[in-house]
Enzyme design. Structure first.
Site, PDB file in Angstrom:
ATOM      1  N   ASP A  80       0.857  -1.296  -0.018  1.00 61.86           N
ATOM      2  CA  ASP A  80      -0.090   0.127   0.130  1.00 61.86           C
ATOM      3  C   ASP A  80       1.010   1.398   0.179  1.00 61.86           C
ATOM      4  O   ASP A  80       2.291   1.005   0.586  1.00 61.86           O
ATOM      5  CB  ASP A  80      -1.058   0.000   1.302  1.00 61.86           C
ATOM      6  CG  ASP A  80      -1.738   1.322   1.433  1.00 61.86           C
ATOM      7  OD1 ASP A  80      -2.416   1.706   0.449  1.00 61.86           O
ATOM      8  OD2 ASP A  80      -1.318   1.668   2.618  1.00 61.86           O
TER       9      ASP A  80
HETATM   10 MG   LIG Z   1      -2.770   3.070   3.454  1.00 60.22          MG
END
Ligand SMILES: [Mg+2]
Length: 226
Positions: free
Chosen positions: A10
């Site tokens: 991420d």
């Molecule tokens: Mg994040």
């Protein structure tokens, strides 16, 4: 210890500090519009923004609606006679200019880059994420980048993960670990798709469900990936 071949990272609040970026973008927006800036105003905006992104994750809003809805609600909250579309565009431009790294991010990626297929998976807007990815030099570590707005769906949907998986070549689900700070997008999406999950949890919040690994600092990944 399991040997992974492919790491899905991420971006926001995992490799780049999104809280700093948001604050920078918001402060600049207040200046640009001659509005007073207090901690209270910023916190109120953050609460509105979070609610809007939560709706996006639940498919109640599109990525395009997110850009302006938050400022429409912000202007309503303070009865400001301003154009939410103008504010939204200014804010995104400001946001795209901030790319503060999370501590240990570059060291970690330097160690991992030759041994793993590194893939960036981020929920966000192209015109914000692409400049930040390049300015922070993340593009030099991630040959594959998937931005939800470009993919047309977002984490945690299976559709998003399947799209990413289809581009990985000779990789099985057992070879993949996803690393991210969000339980609701990274961990839930990874778990539903059937891959191992590593929750980056620097603030030591309570788990909502089981994950494969949990770390509080990025360098702890070295112990998992030995
Ligand atoms: Mg994040």
């Amino acid at each position: 210890m399991k040997q992974y071949k492919c790491l899905l990272f991420d971006l926001d609040d995992t490799l780049l500090d999104f809280k700093i970026a948001e604050k920078f973008a918001f402060n600049k927006l207040m200046e640009q519009n001659n509005l007073p800036l207090t901690e209270d105003v910023f916190h109120r905006y953050c609460a509105i923004n979070k609610a809007v992104w939560d709706d996006f994750e639940k498919h109640l809003l599109t990525a395009d609606e997110v850009k302006y809805k938050r400022f429409e609600l912000f202007c309503q909250a303070y009865a400001l006679p301003l154009d939410a579309v103008v504010l939204g565009d200014q804010y995104l431009e400001n946001l795209s200019q901030s790319y503060e790294l999370i501590e240990g991010a570059i060291d970690l990626l330097d160690r991992l880059k030759s041994n793993y297929k590194l893939v960036l998976v981020t929920n966000g807007l192209s015109k914000v994420q692409n400049p930040r990815i390049h300015s922070s030099r993340m593009n030099e570590y991630f040959p594959l980048v998937f931005i939800s707005e470009e993919v047309g769906c977002s984490k945690p949907s299976n559709e998003f993960f399947q799209h990413v998986f289809n581009h990985l070549g000779e990789i099985t689900k057992e070879d993949i670990l996803i690393i991210g700070d969000s339980m609701s997008s990274d961990m839930l999406g990874g778990r539903n798709f059937g891959i191992d999950t590593c929750w980056f949890n620097p603030n030591q919040q309570a788990r909502k469900f089981d994950v494969t690994f949990e770390i509080t600092r990025l360098n702890e990944l070295n112990m998992i990936l030995l």
